[in-house]
Design a protein around this motif. Structure first.
Motif, PDB file in Angstrom:
ATOM      1  N   PRO A 173     -21.405  -2.827  21.511  1.00 38.59           N
ATOM      2  CA  PRO A 173     -21.998  -1.701  20.786  1.00 38.59           C
ATOM      3  C   PRO A 173     -23.085  -2.192  19.837  1.00 38.59           C
ATOM      4  CG  PRO A 173     -19.613  -1.506  20.825  1.00 38.59           C
ATOM      5  CD  PRO A 173     -19.940  -2.875  21.347  1.00 38.59           C
ATOM      6  N   SER A 174     -24.214  -1.484  19.843  1.00 41.00           N
ATOM      7  CA  SER A 174     -25.363  -1.871  19.022  1.00 41.00           C
ATOM      8  C   SER A 174     -25.381  -1.075  17.714  1.00 41.00           C
ATOM      9  CB  SER A 174     -26.652  -1.612  19.816  1.00 41.00           C
ATOM     10  OG  SER A 174     -27.768  -2.054  19.114  1.00 41.00           O
ATOM     11  N   PRO A 175     -25.801  -1.714  16.602  1.00 40.37           N
ATOM     12  CA  PRO A 175     -26.273  -3.092  16.475  1.00 40.37           C
ATOM     13  C   PRO A 175     -25.121  -4.096  16.506  1.00 40.37           C
ATOM     14  CG  PRO A 175     -26.246  -2.054  14.324  1.00 40.37           C
ATOM     15  CD  PRO A 175     -25.889  -0.973  15.309  1.00 40.37           C
ATOM     16  N   VAL A 176     -25.415  -5.283  17.040  1.00 37.25           N
ATOM     17  CA  VAL A 176     -24.405  -6.327  17.187  1.00 37.25           C
ATOM     18  C   VAL A 176     -24.485  -7.278  16.011  1.00 37.25           C
ATOM     19  CG1 VAL A 176     -23.513  -8.144  18.695  1.00 37.25           C
ATOM     20  CG2 VAL A 176     -24.688  -6.158  19.679  1.00 37.25           C
ATOM     21  N   GLU A 177     -23.330  -7.632  15.464  1.00 36.51           N
ATOM     22  CA  GLU A 177     -23.279  -8.612  14.381  1.00 36.51           C
ATOM     23  C   GLU A 177     -23.303 -10.002  15.005  1.00 36.51           C
ATOM     24  OE1 GLU A 177     -20.087  -8.053  11.695  1.00 36.51           O
ATOM     25  OE2 GLU A 177     -20.591  -5.975  11.232  1.00 36.51           O
ATOM     26  N   GLY A 178     -24.475 -10.593  15.066  1.00 32.56           N
ATOM     27  CA  GLY A 178     -24.625 -11.893  15.692  1.00 32.56           C
ATOM     28  C   GLY A 178     -25.553 -11.802  16.888  1.00 32.56           C
ATOM     29  N   ASP A 179     -25.853 -12.957  17.467  1.00 39.99           N
ATOM     30  CA  ASP A 179     -26.734 -13.034  18.626  1.00 39.99           C
ATOM     31  C   ASP A 179     -25.926 -12.783  19.894  1.00 39.99           C
ATOM     32  OD1 ASP A 179     -28.000 -14.811  20.942  1.00 39.99           O
ATOM     33  OD2 ASP A 179     -29.603 -14.297  19.538  1.00 39.99           O
ATOM     34  N   VAL A 180     -26.309 -11.764  20.669  1.00 36.80           N
ATOM     35  CA  VAL A 180     -25.557 -11.377  21.863  1.00 36.80           C
ATOM     36  C   VAL A 180     -25.448 -12.531  22.847  1.00 36.80           C
ATOM     37  CG1 VAL A 180     -25.588  -9.907  23.907  1.00 36.80           C
ATOM     38  CG2 VAL A 180     -26.033  -8.915  21.668  1.00 36.80           C
ATOM     39  N   ASP A 181     -26.545 -13.230  23.087  1.00 41.59           N
ATOM     40  CA  ASP A 181     -26.519 -14.306  24.075  1.00 41.59           C
ATOM     41  C   ASP A 181     -25.637 -15.466  23.624  1.00 41.59           C
ATOM     42  OD1 ASP A 181     -28.246 -13.179  26.095  1.00 41.59           O
ATOM     43  OD2 ASP A 181     -29.871 -13.420  24.657  1.00 41.59           O
ATOM     44  N   ASP A 182     -25.636 -15.783  22.338  1.00 40.14           N
ATOM     45  CA  ASP A 182     -24.753 -16.828  21.837  1.00 40.14           C
ATOM     46  C   ASP A 182     -23.288 -16.416  21.992  1.00 40.14           C
ATOM     47  OD1 ASP A 182     -26.745 -18.573  21.173  1.00 40.14           O
ATOM     48  OD2 ASP A 182     -26.796 -18.042  19.049  1.00 40.14           O
ATOM     49  N   ILE A 183     -22.992 -15.160  21.670  1.00 41.83           N
ATOM     50  CA  ILE A 183     -21.624 -14.671  21.805  1.00 41.83           C
ATOM     51  C   ILE A 183     -21.184 -14.720  23.265  1.00 41.83           C
ATOM     52  CG2 ILE A 183     -20.133 -12.644  21.552  1.00 41.83           C
ATOM     53  CD1 ILE A 183     -21.910 -11.800  19.184  1.00 41.83           C
ATOM     54  N   ALA A 184     -22.070 -14.289  24.163  1.00 42.56           N
ATOM     55  CA  ALA A 184     -21.738 -14.262  25.591  1.00 42.56           C
ATOM     56  C   ALA A 184     -21.496 -15.667  26.123  1.00 42.56           C
ATOM     57  CB  ALA A 184     -22.861 -13.588  26.369  1.00 42.56           C
ATOM     58  N   ARG A 185     -22.403 -16.588  25.824  1.00 44.49           N
ATOM     59  CA  ARG A 185     -22.272 -17.950  26.323  1.00 44.49           C
ATOM     60  C   ARG A 185     -21.036 -18.634  25.767  1.00 44.49           C
ATOM     61  NH1 ARG A 185     -26.776 -20.076  28.759  1.00 44.49           N
ATOM     62  NH2 ARG A 185     -26.042 -22.164  28.253  1.00 44.49           N
ATOM     63  N   ASP A 186     -20.730 -18.392  24.508  1.00 43.92           N
ATOM     64  CA  ASP A 186     -19.552 -18.999  23.888  1.00 43.92           C
ATOM     65  C   ASP A 186     -18.281 -18.502  24.576  1.00 43.92           C
ATOM     66  OD1 ASP A 186     -18.247 -20.554  21.721  1.00 43.92           O
ATOM     67  OD2 ASP A 186     -17.521 -18.582  21.117  1.00 43.92           O
ATOM     68  N   PHE A 187     -18.218 -17.192  24.861  1.00 42.58           N
ATOM     69  CA  PHE A 187     -17.040 -16.649  25.539  1.00 42.58           C
ATOM     70  C   PHE A 187     -16.881 -17.273  26.928  1.00 42.58           C
ATOM     71  CE2 PHE A 187     -15.130 -13.854  28.632  1.00 42.58           C
ATOM     72  CZ  PHE A 187     -13.922 -13.532  28.039  1.00 42.58           C
ATOM     73  N   ILE A 188     -17.969 -17.306  27.702  1.00 39.91           N
ATOM     74  CA  ILE A 188     -17.899 -17.830  29.066  1.00 39.91           C
ATOM     75  C   ILE A 188     -17.513 -19.300  29.068  1.00 39.91           C
ATOM     76  CG2 ILE A 188     -19.245 -18.336  31.134  1.00 39.91           C
ATOM     77  CD1 ILE A 188     -20.873 -15.795  30.534  1.00 39.91           C
ATOM     78  N   ASP A 189     -18.108 -20.069  28.176  1.00 41.75           N
ATOM     79  CA  ASP A 189     -17.809 -21.488  28.104  1.00 41.75           C
ATOM     80  C   ASP A 189     -16.313 -21.722  27.877  1.00 41.75           C
ATOM     81  OD1 ASP A 189     -19.100 -24.316  27.767  1.00 41.75           O
ATOM     82  OD2 ASP A 189     -17.748 -24.125  26.058  1.00 41.75           O
ATOM     83  N   LYS A 190     -15.735 -20.982  26.961  1.00 40.18           N
ATOM     84  CA  LYS A 190     -14.305 -21.134  26.665  1.00 40.18           C
ATOM     85  C   LYS A 190     -13.445 -20.590  27.798  1.00 40.18           C
ATOM     86  CE  LYS A 190     -14.887 -21.041  21.659  1.00 40.18           C
ATOM     87  NZ  LYS A 190     -14.683 -20.263  20.399  1.00 40.18           N
ATOM     88  N   ASN A 191     -13.855 -19.463  28.406  1.00 41.67           N
ATOM     89  CA  ASN A 191     -13.077 -18.872  29.480  1.00 41.67           C
ATOM     90  C   ASN A 191     -13.044 -19.772  30.711  1.00 41.67           C
ATOM     91  OD1 ASN A 191     -13.254 -16.782  32.081  1.00 41.67           O
ATOM     92  ND2 ASN A 191     -11.717 -16.214  30.558  1.00 41.67           N
TER      93      ASN A 191
END
Length: 213
Positions: A173-191
Protein backbone atom coordinates in the motif's frame (compact mmCIF):
# COMPACT_ATOMS: atom_id res chain seq x y z
CA UNK A 1 52.28 47.12 9.08
CA UNK A 2 53.06 46.39 5.43
CA UNK A 3 54.41 42.97 6.43
CA UNK A 4 51.19 42.17 8.30
CA UNK A 5 49.07 43.20 5.30
CA UNK A 6 51.14 41.04 2.98
CA UNK A 7 50.78 38.06 5.36
CA UNK A 8 47.01 38.59 5.55
CA UNK A 9 46.75 38.79 1.75
CA UNK A 10 48.79 35.61 1.35
CA UNK A 11 46.60 33.78 3.87
CA UNK A 12 43.46 34.99 2.08
CA UNK A 13 44.82 33.76 -1.28
CA UNK A 14 45.71 30.33 0.12
CA UNK A 15 42.29 30.01 1.77
CA UNK A 16 40.49 30.91 -1.45
CA UNK A 17 42.65 28.46 -3.44
CA UNK A 18 41.86 25.61 -1.02
CA UNK A 19 38.13 26.43 -1.12
CA UNK A 20 38.27 26.34 -4.90
CA UNK A 21 39.88 22.88 -4.78
CA UNK A 22 37.18 21.66 -2.40
CA UNK A 23 34.48 22.97 -4.72
CA UNK A 24 36.10 21.25 -7.67
CA UNK A 25 36.19 17.95 -5.79
CA UNK A 26 32.52 18.16 -4.92
CA UNK A 27 31.34 19.01 -8.40
CA UNK A 28 33.56 16.57 -10.31
CA UNK A 29 31.62 14.40 -12.80
CA UNK A 30 30.36 11.12 -11.39
CA UNK A 31 30.39 7.73 -13.09
CA UNK A 32 27.37 6.87 -15.25
CA UNK A 33 24.47 5.12 -13.54
CA UNK A 34 24.74 1.33 -13.80
CA UNK A 35 22.36 -0.43 -16.18
CA UNK A 36 19.62 -2.66 -14.86
CA UNK A 37 21.61 -5.74 -15.81
CA UNK A 38 24.63 -4.75 -13.70
CA UNK A 39 25.45 -6.79 -10.56
CA UNK A 40 22.75 -6.42 -7.93
CA UNK A 41 23.18 -3.51 -5.48
CA UNK A 42 23.84 -4.13 -1.83
CA UNK A 43 20.58 -4.89 -0.07
CA UNK A 44 19.72 -2.42 2.67
CA UNK A 45 17.23 -4.28 4.85
CA UNK A 46 14.60 -1.83 6.13
CA UNK A 47 14.44 -1.74 9.91
CA UNK A 48 11.38 -3.11 11.62
CA UNK A 49 9.90 -5.15 8.72
CA UNK A 50 8.86 -8.54 10.08
CA UNK A 51 7.18 -11.07 7.79
CA UNK A 52 4.87 -13.80 9.05
CA UNK A 53 3.40 -16.75 7.18
CA UNK A 54 -0.34 -15.96 7.04
CA UNK A 55 -1.59 -18.96 5.07
CA UNK A 56 -0.92 -21.55 2.39
CA UNK A 57 -2.92 -23.26 -0.33
CA UNK A 58 -2.29 -26.31 -2.52
CA UNK A 59 -3.85 -25.93 -5.98
CA UNK A 60 -2.70 -29.30 -7.33
CA UNK A 61 -5.66 -31.48 -6.25
CA UNK A 62 -8.17 -29.42 -8.24
CA UNK A 63 -5.92 -27.65 -10.75
CA UNK A 64 -2.89 -29.82 -11.59
CA UNK A 65 0.16 -27.84 -12.65
CA UNK A 66 -0.61 -24.75 -10.57
CA UNK A 67 1.35 -25.93 -7.55
CA UNK A 68 1.04 -24.09 -4.26
CA UNK A 69 0.97 -20.63 -2.74
CA UNK A 70 2.21 -19.24 0.56
CA UNK A 71 1.19 -15.80 1.77
CA UNK A 72 3.41 -13.67 3.99
CA UNK A 73 2.25 -10.47 5.63
CA UNK A 74 3.94 -7.53 7.31
CA UNK A 75 3.19 -3.97 8.34
CA UNK A 76 4.29 -2.72 4.90
CA UNK A 77 2.44 -5.16 2.64
CA UNK A 78 1.98 -8.78 1.64
CA UNK A 79 3.71 -11.32 -0.60
CA UNK A 80 2.32 -14.38 -2.39
CA UNK A 81 4.98 -17.00 -3.15
CA UNK A 82 4.03 -19.46 -5.89
CA UNK A 83 5.76 -22.77 -6.66
CA UNK A 84 4.43 -24.50 -9.79
CA UNK A 85 5.43 -26.32 -12.95
CA UNK A 86 2.52 -26.03 -15.40
CA UNK A 87 2.79 -29.78 -15.98
CA UNK A 88 6.58 -29.74 -16.19
CA UNK A 89 9.33 -30.63 -13.74
CA UNK A 90 12.30 -29.67 -15.92
CA UNK A 91 12.24 -25.87 -16.06
CA UNK A 92 15.77 -24.52 -16.47
CA UNK A 93 17.27 -22.76 -13.49
CA UNK A 94 17.06 -18.98 -13.70
CA UNK A 95 15.50 -17.29 -16.73
CA UNK A 96 17.08 -19.26 -19.58
CA UNK A 97 14.30 -21.75 -20.34
CA UNK A 98 12.96 -21.29 -23.92
CA UNK A 99 9.40 -21.00 -22.59
CA UNK A 100 10.22 -18.71 -19.69
CA UNK A 101 9.77 -15.32 -21.33
CA UNK A 102 6.42 -16.20 -22.90
CA UNK A 103 5.08 -17.36 -19.55
CA UNK A 104 6.41 -14.28 -17.78
CA UNK A 105 4.65 -12.05 -20.30
CA UNK A 106 1.44 -14.00 -19.71
CA UNK A 107 1.58 -13.01 -16.03
CA UNK A 108 1.76 -9.35 -17.10
CA UNK A 109 -1.26 -9.89 -19.34
CA UNK A 110 -3.15 -11.34 -16.38
CA UNK A 111 -2.64 -8.06 -14.51
CA UNK A 112 -3.78 -6.08 -17.54
CA UNK A 113 -6.91 -8.24 -17.74
CA UNK A 114 -7.68 -7.43 -14.10
CA UNK A 115 -7.46 -3.76 -15.04
CA UNK A 116 -9.74 -4.28 -18.03
CA UNK A 117 -12.29 -6.00 -15.80
CA UNK A 118 -12.26 -3.04 -13.41
CA UNK A 119 -10.59 -4.77 -10.46
CA UNK A 120 -7.56 -2.50 -10.92
CA UNK A 121 -7.67 1.13 -11.99
CA UNK A 122 -4.99 3.60 -13.09
CA UNK A 123 -2.68 0.68 -13.95
CA UNK A 124 0.89 1.56 -14.96
CA UNK A 125 3.23 -1.26 -16.00
CA UNK A 126 6.96 -0.70 -15.69
CA UNK A 127 9.73 -2.15 -17.89
CA UNK A 128 10.77 -5.78 -17.68
CA UNK A 129 14.33 -6.46 -16.58
CA UNK A 130 16.58 -9.18 -15.17
CA UNK A 131 18.25 -9.03 -11.78
CA UNK A 132 20.18 -11.40 -9.52
CA UNK A 133 19.16 -12.23 -5.96
CA UNK A 134 20.58 -14.92 -3.71
CA UNK A 135 22.55 -16.52 -6.53
CA UNK A 136 19.56 -16.75 -8.89
CA UNK A 137 18.63 -14.76 -11.98
CA UNK A 138 15.11 -13.34 -11.79
CA UNK A 139 12.93 -11.57 -14.30
CA UNK A 140 10.98 -8.73 -12.74
CA UNK A 141 8.39 -6.08 -13.53
CA UNK A 142 6.79 -3.31 -11.46
CA UNK A 143 3.18 -2.11 -11.35
CA UNK A 144 1.28 0.82 -9.92
CA UNK A 145 -2.49 0.73 -9.65
CA UNK A 146 -5.48 1.23 -7.39
CA UNK A 147 -7.42 -1.66 -5.92
CA UNK A 148 -10.75 -0.77 -4.30
CA UNK A 149 -9.55 2.84 -4.39
CA UNK A 150 -6.33 2.11 -2.53
CA UNK A 151 -3.04 2.95 -4.31
CA UNK A 152 -0.59 0.05 -4.46
CA UNK A 153 3.01 -0.50 -5.50
CA UNK A 154 3.47 -4.03 -6.84
CA UNK A 155 6.36 -6.20 -7.99
CA UNK A 156 6.59 -9.60 -9.69
CA UNK A 157 9.83 -11.61 -9.55
CA UNK A 158 10.11 -14.98 -11.31
CA UNK A 159 12.81 -17.62 -11.78
CA UNK A 160 13.27 -21.31 -12.44
CA UNK A 161 14.43 -23.38 -9.48
CA UNK A 162 14.69 -27.14 -8.92
CA UNK A 163 12.79 -27.89 -12.13
CA UNK A 164 9.81 -25.68 -11.32
CA UNK A 165 8.87 -22.01 -11.46
CA UNK A 166 9.16 -19.75 -8.43
CA UNK A 167 7.16 -16.51 -8.51
CA UNK A 168 6.91 -13.71 -5.97
CA UNK A 169 3.95 -11.36 -6.29
CA UNK A 170 4.43 -8.48 -3.87
CA UNK A 171 2.00 -5.69 -2.96
CA UNK A 172 2.66 -2.58 -0.88
CA UNK A 173 0.00 0.00 0.00
CA UNK A 174 1.27 3.44 -1.00
CA UNK A 175 2.97 5.46 0.36
CA UNK A 176 5.48 2.83 1.47
CA UNK A 177 7.67 3.35 4.51
CA UNK A 178 11.03 2.48 3.00
CA UNK A 179 12.36 1.61 -0.44
CA UNK A 180 10.09 -0.94 -2.16
CA UNK A 181 12.91 -2.59 -4.11
CA UNK A 182 15.09 -2.96 -1.01
CA UNK A 183 12.19 -4.48 0.91
CA UNK A 184 11.40 -6.86 -1.95
CA UNK A 185 14.99 -8.00 -2.45
CA UNK A 186 15.53 -8.48 1.28
CA UNK A 187 12.42 -10.68 1.54
CA UNK A 188 13.39 -12.81 -1.47
CA UNK A 189 16.97 -13.21 -0.32
CA UNK A 190 15.84 -14.52 3.07
CA UNK A 191 13.03 -16.66 1.62
CA UNK A 192 15.39 -18.38 -0.81
CA UNK A 193 17.52 -19.54 2.07
CA UNK A 194 14.91 -20.37 4.67
CA UNK A 195 12.11 -21.78 2.51
CA UNK A 196 13.77 -23.15 -0.64
CA UNK A 197 17.29 -23.94 0.51
CA UNK A 198 18.75 -22.09 -2.49
CA UNK A 199 22.33 -20.89 -2.16
CA UNK A 200 24.49 -18.41 -4.07
CA UNK A 201 25.89 -21.14 -6.35
CA UNK A 202 22.45 -22.47 -7.30
CA UNK A 203 22.33 -20.76 -10.71
CA UNK A 204 24.77 -19.66 -13.39
CA UNK A 205 24.98 -15.96 -14.15
CA UNK A 206 22.86 -15.05 -17.15
CA UNK A 207 23.86 -12.76 -20.00
CA UNK A 208 22.51 -9.17 -19.80
CA UNK A 209 18.91 -8.90 -20.94
CA UNK A 210 16.36 -6.16 -21.08
CA UNK A 211 12.99 -6.06 -22.76
CA UNK A 212 9.87 -3.98 -22.51
CA UNK A 213 6.80 -5.38 -20.78
Amino acid sequence: MTSKLMSLAAATFVGAWMAGCATTAITAPTAPTAAVTAPAPTIRPPPGVTWELAGAHDFEPNRPGLGSRQRYESAVGWVDVYHYGLGRNNWATGVSDPSFDAHFRSTINEVRQLAQSGQYTELKVGPTSDTRIGGLDFRTVSYRFRSQGRPLESRTFMTGLQGRLLKYRMNFPSPVEGDVDDIARDFIDKNLRSATGAIDASAPRSRPHRSQG
